[in-house]
Design an enzyme around this catalytic site. Sequence first.
Site, PDB file in Angstrom:
ATOM      1  N   THR A   1      47.832  83.874  73.729  1.00 49.14           N
ATOM      2  CA  THR A   1      48.178  83.121  72.522  1.00 49.14           C
ATOM      3  C   THR A   1      47.947  81.632  72.727  1.00 49.14           C
ATOM      4  O   THR A   1      47.367  80.955  71.879  1.00 49.14           O
ATOM      5  CB  THR A   1      49.652  83.371  72.148  1.00 49.14           C
ATOM      6  OG1 THR A   1      49.810  84.741  71.764  1.00 49.14           O
ATOM      7  CG2 THR A   1      50.095  82.478  70.999  1.00 49.14           C
TER       8      THR A   1
ATOM      9  N   LYS B   1      46.847  71.743  69.141  1.00 45.90           N
ATOM     10  CA  LYS B   1      46.754  70.339  69.556  1.00 45.90           C
ATOM     11  C   LYS B   1      45.431  69.725  69.116  1.00 45.90           C
ATOM     12  O   LYS B   1      45.361  68.533  68.821  1.00 45.90           O
ATOM     13  CB  LYS B   1      46.921  70.212  71.078  1.00 45.90           C
ATOM     14  CG  LYS B   1      48.236  70.772  71.599  1.00 45.90           C
ATOM     15  CD  LYS B   1      49.434  70.336  70.754  1.00 45.90           C
ATOM     16  CE  LYS B   1      50.678  71.148  71.057  1.00 45.90           C
ATOM     17  NZ  LYS B   1      50.706  72.493  70.480  1.00 45.90           N
TER      18      LYS B   1
ATOM     19  N   THR C   1      52.725  90.641  78.631  1.00 47.60           N
ATOM     20  CA  THR C   1      52.181  90.957  77.304  1.00 47.60           C
ATOM     21  C   THR C   1      52.447  89.887  76.254  1.00 47.60           C
ATOM     22  O   THR C   1      51.946  89.981  75.135  1.00 47.60           O
ATOM     23  CB  THR C   1      52.748  92.301  76.818  1.00 47.60           C
ATOM     24  OG1 THR C   1      54.183  92.276  76.930  1.00 47.60           O
ATOM     25  CG2 THR C   1      52.214  93.440  77.661  1.00 47.60           C
TER      26      THR C   1
ATOM     27  N   GLY D   1      61.728  75.120  60.134  1.00 47.53           N
ATOM     28  CA  GLY D   1      61.555  73.732  60.558  1.00 47.53           C
ATOM     29  C   GLY D   1      61.700  73.542  62.047  1.00 47.53           C
ATOM     30  O   GLY D   1      62.234  72.524  62.509  1.00 47.53           O
ATOM     31  N   GLY D   2      61.219  74.513  62.834  1.00 48.66           N
ATOM     32  CA  GLY D   2      61.176  74.365  64.277  1.00 48.66           C
ATOM     33  C   GLY D   2      59.917  73.641  64.701  1.00 48.66           C
ATOM     34  O   GLY D   2      59.189  73.083  63.872  1.00 48.66           O
TER      35      GLY D   2
ATOM     36  N   GLY E   1      56.413  74.928  63.092  1.00 49.12           N
ATOM     37  CA  GLY E   1      56.286  74.585  61.678  1.00 49.12           C
ATOM     38  C   GLY E   1      56.083  73.102  61.450  1.00 49.12           C
ATOM     39  O   GLY E   1      55.253  72.690  60.626  1.00 49.12           O
TER      40      GLY E   1
ATOM     41  N   ARG F   1      59.250  83.603  67.336  1.00 49.46           N
ATOM     42  CA  ARG F   1      58.349  84.568  67.941  1.00 49.46           C
ATOM     43  C   ARG F   1      59.178  85.667  68.607  1.00 49.46           C
ATOM     44  O   ARG F   1      60.337  85.451  68.960  1.00 49.46           O
ATOM     45  CB  ARG F   1      57.437  83.889  68.982  1.00 49.46           C
ATOM     46  CG  ARG F   1      56.537  82.827  68.367  1.00 49.46           C
ATOM     47  CD  ARG F   1      55.593  82.241  69.403  1.00 49.46           C
ATOM     48  NE  ARG F   1      54.654  83.225  69.917  1.00 49.46           N
ATOM     49  CZ  ARG F   1      53.514  83.584  69.316  1.00 49.46           C
ATOM     50  NH1 ARG F   1      53.173  83.009  68.164  1.00 49.46           N
ATOM     51  NH2 ARG F   1      52.710  84.478  69.853  1.00 49.46           N
TER      52      ARG F   1
ATOM     53  N   HIS G   1      53.061  47.882  84.332  1.00 52.43           N
ATOM     54  CA  HIS G   1      53.226  47.120  83.095  1.00 52.43           C
ATOM     55  C   HIS G   1      51.858  46.733  82.551  1.00 52.43           C
ATOM     56  O   HIS G   1      50.984  46.328  83.310  1.00 52.43           O
ATOM     57  CB  HIS G   1      54.040  45.853  83.382  1.00 52.43           C
ATOM     58  CG  HIS G   1      54.174  44.945  82.200  1.00 52.43           C
ATOM     59  ND1 HIS G   1      55.045  45.208  81.160  1.00 52.43           N
ATOM     60  CD2 HIS G   1      53.531  43.788  81.880  1.00 52.43           C
ATOM     61  CE1 HIS G   1      54.951  44.242  80.262  1.00 52.43           C
ATOM     62  NE2 HIS G   1      54.037  43.374  80.675  1.00 52.43           N
TER      63      HIS G   1
END
Length: 462
Positions: free
Chosen positions: A42, A52, A146, A183-184, A187, A270, A441
């Site tokens: 997946t 991404k 799996t 809303g995780g 999503g 999931r 820096h």
Amino acid sequence: MKEIVCKLLVIGAGPGGYICAIRAGQLGVDTVIVEMTKAGGTCLNVGCIPSKALIHAAEEFDKVRHMASHNALGITVEAPKLDLAQTIRWKDGIVGRLNSGVLGLLRKAKVKIVHGRARFRDGKTVEVETETGTQVIRAETVVIATGSEPVALPSLPFGGAVLSSTEALSLASVPKTLAVVGGGYIGLELGTAFAKMGAQVTVVEAMAQILPQYDADLVKPVAKRLNDLGVRVMTGAKAKGYAGEALEIETSSGKGERIAADKVLVTVGRKPRTEGWGLEELDLDRVGRFIRIDERCRTSMRGVYAIGDVTGEPMLAHRAMAQGEMVAEIVAGRKRTWDKRAIPAVCFTDPEIVTAGLSPDEARAQGYEVRVGLFPFNANGRAMTTQSEDGFVRAVARADTNLVLGLQAVGAGVSELSSSFSLALEMGARLEDIAGTIHAHPTRSEGLQEAALKALGHALHI
């Protein structure tokens, strides 16, 4: 077809499975791996990597779009256009390269790859339905890897306009209106991307807060950015169904409402992939839907291991990889046990969130008296020069010894701090260790040093 006999059989070539097989091969273990679709699982094919890529394309489009009007940088361009079909082709090219890379690494480690659907006969034997017939494989040791799959809602079964994350990553055009149910992190990552590409997005979350696994301070900058993007967020709301190009919901006040939606993206979680490969033939203890494992990823059956999402939370590719490597070394005869102090988690929203270890509330709940140091990015020079000052870095440590218990950050690009956070926790760092380490820096990483200094009571730049 001739029977294959091997020392190690890995079922599933996702991040956990292929890492397990590669490491076992490196150690001289006769290894076979079975995969029914494409190597990488997946994460590589329809999850981490393609999402991404889409998030990056959306971010670039949003940047250029804002340059079409007056802006502080003084850069002016023509109004951009997005060809999502070309973006998807680019994304698919990346996935293809990585997929080929995984196959190459498996071959390099002398791992035999069998393509097809595996099904257990017993704890040592599987049948694999391949293109050329049934292949029987017998192994001394078996690793179940799996993975997991999206959860559908009874009122919103996948199909047509109702999408899982898999279908959302392959759309040929940007929907005019998109409703995101859940809303995780999945999503919000995808919802934010489509909002930047021009969709009118509504997020429907049943809990009182989006990203409910994070504390409110970490979520606030994300909620602010969603509002700036024009995303409507409805918390305490429940999706009831989809009809007539509208999502039917019940609001937090109990009223019904219809939300216009060309597409509905369902991201409510999931579940472990436990069907279709003969789990019922094995006498495995379970924890709810997940396979129970011990500190060496052993199941309740001798010679059968399980790793990754099928074993429970956190469902993270890097957890599965670490488990896979450990199990391979155990099979090769080395002494290993799961002794990780922290597993970093990253939410690739805008801004990003990264956490490792305990939050302040979690630490207090475990009985610790804590020191907390927080350094805001609006006091960080690098953040200012990249026009991304929202967010902060936070350090949580024991009050008596200054041992670091947790590190968190929210801000642009903070996912790259995850390794520093994990390293500090794994090495048992104290606040003095982080504060006394020279940080380059100007970089965002200075926020980590300043957060440690703040917890010690003498931050320098705030």
